[in-house]
Design a protein around this motif. Structure first.
Motif, PDB file in Angstrom:
ATOM      1  N   LEU A  52      15.962  35.793 -15.965  1.00 48.86           N
ATOM      2  CA  LEU A  52      15.226  37.032 -16.228  1.00 48.86           C
ATOM      3  C   LEU A  52      14.460  37.505 -15.004  1.00 48.86           C
ATOM      4  N   PHE A  53      14.629  38.797 -14.681  1.00 47.33           N
ATOM      5  CA  PHE A  53      13.956  39.397 -13.531  1.00 47.33           C
ATOM      6  C   PHE A  53      13.553  40.836 -13.833  1.00 47.33           C
ATOM      7  N   PRO A  54      12.599  41.358 -13.047  1.00 47.68           N
ATOM      8  CA  PRO A  54      12.318  42.795 -13.122  1.00 47.68           C
ATOM      9  C   PRO A  54      13.548  43.587 -12.690  1.00 47.68           C
ATOM     10  N   ASN A  55      13.569  44.844 -13.046  1.00 50.05           N
ATOM     11  CA  ASN A  55      14.718  45.707 -12.794  1.00 50.05           C
ATOM     12  C   ASN A  55      15.176  45.708 -11.336  1.00 50.05           C
ATOM     13  N   ARG A  56      14.241  45.599 -10.410  1.00 45.45           N
ATOM     14  CA  ARG A  56      14.588  45.734  -8.990  1.00 45.45           C
ATOM     15  C   ARG A  56      15.495  44.605  -8.494  1.00 45.45           C
ATOM     16  N   TYR A  57      15.576  43.520  -9.224  1.00 52.72           N
ATOM     17  CA  TYR A  57      16.430  42.423  -8.780  1.00 52.72           C
ATOM     18  C   TYR A  57      17.868  42.881  -8.567  1.00 52.72           C
ATOM     19  N   GLN A  58      18.347  43.769  -9.427  1.00 51.48           N
ATOM     20  CA  GLN A  58      19.735  44.210  -9.309  1.00 51.48           C
ATOM     21  C   GLN A  58      20.004  44.894  -7.974  1.00 51.48           C
ATOM     22  N   GLU A  59      18.981  45.485  -7.361  1.00 52.30           N
ATOM     23  CA  GLU A  59      19.140  46.139  -6.066  1.00 52.30           C
ATOM     24  C   GLU A  59      19.225  45.126  -4.924  1.00 52.30           C
ATOM     25  N   GLU A  60      18.672  43.931  -5.149  1.00 49.99           N
ATOM     26  CA  GLU A  60      18.558  42.975  -4.057  1.00 49.99           C
ATOM     27  C   GLU A  60      19.398  41.721  -4.254  1.00 49.99           C
ATOM     28  N   ALA A  61      20.030  41.590  -5.412  1.00 51.94           N
ATOM     29  CA  ALA A  61      20.757  40.362  -5.744  1.00 51.94           C
ATOM     30  C   ALA A  61      21.783  39.980  -4.681  1.00 51.94           C
ATOM     31  N   ASN A  62      22.560  40.941  -4.238  1.00 52.65           N
ATOM     32  CA  ASN A  62      23.617  40.643  -3.287  1.00 52.65           C
ATOM     33  C   ASN A  62      23.066  40.237  -1.931  1.00 52.65           C
ATOM     34  N   GLU A  63      21.986  40.891  -1.503  1.00 49.13           N
ATOM     35  CA  GLU A  63      21.371  40.548  -0.221  1.00 49.13           C
ATOM     36  C   GLU A  63      20.771  39.140  -0.265  1.00 49.13           C
ATOM     37  N   LEU A  64      20.154  38.791  -1.384  1.00 52.50           N
ATOM     38  CA  LEU A  64      19.574  37.462  -1.523  1.00 52.50           C
ATOM     39  C   LEU A  64      20.678  36.399  -1.542  1.00 52.50           C
ATOM     40  N   TYR A  65      21.753  36.692  -2.231  1.00 55.53           N
ATOM     41  CA  TYR A  65      22.865  35.746  -2.326  1.00 55.53           C
ATOM     42  C   TYR A  65      23.552  35.555  -0.978  1.00 55.53           C
ATOM     43  N   ASN A  66      23.563  36.608  -0.168  1.00 51.14           N
ATOM     44  CA  ASN A  66      24.229  36.557   1.131  1.00 51.14           C
ATOM     45  C   ASN A  66      23.257  36.368   2.295  1.00 51.14           C
ATOM     46  N   PHE A  67      22.026  36.006   1.989  1.00 45.64           N
ATOM     47  CA  PHE A  67      21.040  35.761   3.034  1.00 45.64           C
ATOM     48  C   PHE A  67      21.576  34.701   4.001  1.00 45.64           C
ATOM     49  N   GLU A  68      21.489  34.972   5.299  1.00 44.70           N
ATOM     50  CA  GLU A  68      22.052  34.063   6.294  1.00 44.70           C
ATOM     51  C   GLU A  68      21.111  32.891   6.550  1.00 44.70           C
ATOM     52  N   VAL A  69      21.578  31.707   6.221  1.00 45.63           N
ATOM     53  CA  VAL A  69      20.803  30.489   6.398  1.00 45.63           C
ATOM     54  C   VAL A  69      21.050  29.937   7.797  1.00 45.63           C
ATOM     55  N   THR A  70      20.008  29.405   8.432  1.00 45.49           N
ATOM     56  CA  THR A  70      20.160  28.791   9.753  1.00 45.49           C
ATOM     57  C   THR A  70      19.858  27.297   9.652  1.00 45.49           C
ATOM     58  N   PRO A  71      20.442  26.477  10.520  1.00 45.71           N
ATOM     59  CA  PRO A  71      20.332  25.019  10.406  1.00 45.71           C
ATOM     60  C   PRO A  71      18.902  24.473  10.479  1.00 45.71           C
ATOM     61  N   ASP A  72      17.993  25.177  11.145  1.00 50.28           N
ATOM     62  CA  ASP A  72      16.643  24.634  11.264  1.00 50.28           C
ATOM     63  C   ASP A  72      15.664  25.241  10.253  1.00 50.28           C
ATOM     64  N   ASP A  73      16.189  25.982   9.269  1.00 47.68           N
ATOM     65  CA  ASP A  73      15.333  26.488   8.192  1.00 47.68           C
ATOM     66  C   ASP A  73      14.713  25.324   7.404  1.00 47.68           C
ATOM     67  N   VAL A  74      13.555  25.602   6.837  1.00 47.47           N
ATOM     68  CA  VAL A  74      12.962  24.706   5.835  1.00 47.47           C
ATOM     69  C   VAL A  74      12.678  25.555   4.600  1.00 47.47           C
ATOM     70  N   TRP A  75      13.248  25.173   3.474  1.00 48.81           N
ATOM     71  CA  TRP A  75      13.104  25.921   2.225  1.00 48.81           C
ATOM     72  C   TRP A  75      12.313  25.103   1.208  1.00 48.81           C
TER      73      TRP A  75
END
Length: 355
Positions: A52-75
């Motif tokens: 469940l998300f606010p309506n705006r999630y549908q606008e950003e879902a693809n960008e979040l899913y395709n966010f470019e991860v880098t090897p030295d990231d910490v999540w």
């Protein structure tokens, strides 16, 4: 339920967002809008789990899913109110040579940005913040940054990236754990999560919850709060606990022995810690000190009116409350049955909470 479309094809390297996004049932949506006044358009549910998300999630879902991860990231990946902020501060200081002065002067939300916070900032609420801060250019600038998508924040980010998210693994970049970056998942028992999350939803104007705790629990139990369902979220974390680049921790264990937790996280990140450094960080992270730390308490958001001044602060007591006053005997019985029912489906078990 009508299906919403999500933009998918941008280039050959990007993956199509794999889940359907649908509007919440109109009757349920109407009730949600009455109780969560920070959202003005409506809510959506995503995929078979019905995240469940606010309506705006549908606008950003693809960008979040395709966010470019880098090897030295910490999540840091968590369901909300599971010890996220505490873990962020610990990780950032371990990874930045224990630079307490920098940690004090630069808010945690800038040092460790929240990837998808923008989906919670409705245009109408942002306009309200604009009007309330219209006489101060510095505050107006902060308001304008509120709904800047996380991937845009990180486009021009210099140095190692520290990323906070409440998204479940299934909605995050599919190569997240294959890039070499470090991912820490923290889980907390649902009774304490619900109480803390209730207060957060009352504190943040962007959420704007106006009901009592039992009403909030009804939403929580029925997977109708942001980032729910809770059980699916922590199961996805639990299922990845043996991945080389994932460290799964229980908040209850972290509270039992802070120093052991610090050393465990330091080892995961490949950082040596002296006894002097360990003692200082342990003291820094103690709840009585943490609660007074403006850098982690979202004071920058309070200044521009994002936090409700009538509610408790962002950092509350940080405790695991075995016998919470929020649960009446009737509600306690109902909650315990709900927990038992869901634990049958998994081998995950929460550490016992000591008085």
């Amino acid at each position: 339920m009508p299906e919403l479309q999500c933009e998918n094809e941008v280039d050959t390297k990007r993956k199509a967002f794999p889940y359907k996004i649908v509007k919440v049932d109109p009757k349920i949506n109407s009730k949600l809008l009455e109780n969560f006044e920070g959202e003005k358009t409506g809510f959506v549910q995503v995929g078979p789990q019905k995240w469940l998300f606010p309506n705006r999630y549908q606008e950003e879902a693809n960008e979040l899913y395709n966010f470019e991860v880098t090897p030295d990231d910490v999540w840091i990946v968590t369901f909300p109110r599971s010890g996220t902020t505490w873990t962020q501060e610990m990780v950032w200081l371990l990874s930045n040579n224990f630079d307490y002065e920098k940690a004090k002067t630069i808010p945690l939300i800038e040092r460790f940005p929240f990837l998808e916070f923008s989906i919670c900032v409705h245009p109408d609420i942002k306009e309200r913040f604009r009007q309330e801060n219209s006489k101060c250019l510095n505050k107006l600038k902060k308001v304008e940054e509120l709904d800047k998508p996380g991937w845009k924040i990180f486009e021009n980010y210099s140095g190692r990236r520290f990323i906070k998210t409440h998204l479940p693994f299934s909605l995050l970049p599919p190569d997240l754990l294959r890039t070499g970056c470090k991912v820490i998942y923290v889980a907390r028992n649902p009774k304490d999560v619900a109480v803390s999350y209730y207060h957060l939803n009352r504190l943040f104007i962007t959420q704007g919850f106006n009901g009592n705790f039992e009403t909030f629990w009804n939403y929580f139990e029925n997977n109708l709060v942001h980032w729910a369902p809770y059980w699916s979220h922590i199961q996805e974390g639990w299922d990845r606990r043996n991945e080389e680049n994932c460290l799964f921790m229980f908040y209850e264990d972290m509270c039992k022995n802070q120093q052991d937790t610090i050393l465990k996280v330091a080892e995961f990140l490949g950082i040596d810690v002296s006894e002097k450094q360990l003692n200082k960080l342990d003291d820094h992270l103690k709840i009585e000190n943490f609660r007074k730390n403006d850098s982690v308490n979202f004071e920058v958001l309070r200044e521009i009116g994002v936090l409700n001044s009538k509610e408790q602060g962002f950092i509350r007591n940080g405790k695991n409350s075995k016998n919470s006053t929020y649960y009446t005997p009737e509600l306690e019985e109902r909650v315990n049955l709900w927990i038992e029912k869901n634990l049958i489906k998994t081998d995950l078990r929460f550490p016992k909470i000591l008085k």
